[in-house]
Write an enzyme that holds these catalytic residues in place. Structure first.
Site, PDB file in Angstrom:
ATOM      1  N   SER A  24       7.128  68.102   5.275  1.00  0.00           N
ATOM      2  CA  SER A  24       5.901  67.350   4.968  1.00  0.00           C
ATOM      3  C   SER A  24       4.598  68.104   5.012  1.00  0.00           C
ATOM      4  CB  SER A  24       5.777  65.994   5.798  1.00  0.00           C
ATOM      5  OG  SER A  24       6.824  65.213   5.368  1.00  0.00           O
ATOM      6  N   LYS A  73       9.052  54.596  14.076  1.00  0.00           N
ATOM      7  CA  LYS A  73       8.504  53.572  12.817  1.00  0.00           C
ATOM      8  C   LYS A  73       8.275  52.136  13.077  1.00  0.00           C
ATOM      9  CE  LYS A  73      10.384  56.507   9.208  1.00  0.00           C
ATOM     10  NZ  LYS A  73      11.018  56.518   8.023  1.00  0.00           N
ATOM     11  N   ASN A  94       5.709  53.742   8.069  1.00  0.00           N
ATOM     12  CA  ASN A  94       5.601  55.171   8.081  1.00  0.00           C
ATOM     13  C   ASN A  94       4.361  56.098   7.669  1.00  0.00           C
ATOM     14  OD1 ASN A  94       5.663  55.065   5.283  1.00  0.00           O
ATOM     15  ND2 ASN A  94       6.928  56.528   4.917  1.00  0.00           N
ATOM     16  N   ASP A 109       8.606  54.280   2.550  1.00  0.00           N
ATOM     17  CA  ASP A 109      10.179  54.774   2.494  1.00  0.00           C
ATOM     18  C   ASP A 109      10.868  54.104   1.420  1.00  0.00           C
ATOM     19  OD1 ASP A 109      10.036  56.614   4.162  1.00  0.00           O
ATOM     20  OD2 ASP A 109      10.355  55.377   5.902  1.00  0.00           O
ATOM     21  N   GLY A 133      22.840  52.042   8.938  1.00  0.00           N
ATOM     22  CA  GLY A 133      21.504  52.221   9.508  1.00  0.00           C
ATOM     23  C   GLY A 133      20.696  51.004   9.259  1.00  0.00           C
TER      24      GLY A 133
END
Length: 294
Positions: A24, A73, A94, A109, A133
């Protein structure tokens, strides 16, 4: 970078643990430079234990905002003033934007994930997804996929503290969208194998595959995959995870890491901070061709 930084430079951060592998800073700093914007983006290794102090520093230092990644998050929400509708629905953030001391949380996201598939010319609308997840990455992926028109989602999660969030995700999807969502225990390997057998896409939205779990995969048998499916690992460091290697050995044609999602979610965050469009073609060429970043 030194030519751009002066007394008027605005700081943007990234708070996660671990985070030193992140692409990033490369993405955003090069985008700022390309557009001549006076911002600097730095990564800060921050876990849940220091998160409150770190978020308060956004106000104290008059930072423009910050990205938030695992494991923060959901924990970050308690320290914010406002949430966007999407962040509220996802119960995950995020991206933080600081407007004169008022911190608003966003989630980019889910849209980043769906846009990354679109960039590859792939369409999963009206099809079945298997997703592992239900945390800060898995939640927005599941909900955005359902909102966009994925027909069915089989969600797998461990029987751990995140199970309650997985139940919440399934409830929201079934009540608020036309998608049918079902929650299964990740420990039930026979069901996991069965659901993978007829899905259009499998997405691993856990931290398995990245340090310190880089030698692990939730799927270890190539026969569980079929060549016509998509296998998508949201991890992008290493560039090729164990899951990806197993999928490729099974002859799966469309195998991806999380770089595309990182790029597209980052472009949306960039717009929130700067009100400018990220030069996405330039950044895509930069980060996808940088094989030194493993």
């Amino acid at each position: 970078m030194t030519e751009r930084i002066d007394g008027h430079t605005l700081l943007i951060g990234l708070m996660a643990y671990p985070i030193r592998h992140s692409m990033s800073p490369t993405m955003h700093n090069n985008a700022f430079a390309k557009l001549g914007l006076n911002y600097a983006y730095l990564a800060f290794e921050v876990g849940n234990d220091k998160l409150g102090d770190a978020v308060n520093a956004i106000r104290t230092l008059d930072m423009r905002g910050s990205n938030i990644s695992m494991p923060n998050k959901q924990k970050v929400i308690q320290y914010l003033d406002k949430l966007s509708p999407a962040a509220k629905l996802n119960n995950a953030v995020n991206t933080i934007v600081n407007d004169n001391g008022v911190l608003t949380g966003y989630t980019t996201d889910g849209t980043g994930f769906m846009k990354s598939l679109e960039d590859e010319g792939l369409n999963i609308l009206g099809k079945k997804m298997v997703l592992s997840g239900a945390g800060g990455a898995g939640t927005p992926i599941a909900i955005q996929a359902a909102l966009d028109g994925v027909k069915e989602i089989s969600l797998f999660n461990r029987d751990d503290p995140s199970w309650e969030n997985a139940e919440r995700n399934v409830k929201i999807i079934n009540e608020e969208t036309k998608c049918k969502a079902t929650l299964y225990h990740l420990e039930d390997q026979e069901v996991f194998k069965r659901e993978l057998s007829d899905c259009a896409i499998y997405c691993d939205a856990t931290g398995v595959g990245m340090k310190p779990l880089e030698d692990l995969s939730l799927v270890n048998d190539p026969s569980w995959f079929h060549k016509d499916m998509i296998v998508y690992d949201t991890v992008y460091s290493p560039r090729e995870t164990k899951l990806m290697k197993i999928a490729k050995s099974a002859g799966v044609e469309h195998v991806f890491n999380g770089l595309g999602m990182m790029l597209e979610q980052g472009a949306e965050a960039f717009k929130l901070w700067t009100d400018k469009d990220m030069p996405i073609d330039y950044i895509r060429e930069l980060i996808f061709s940088d094989d030194d970043k493993k």
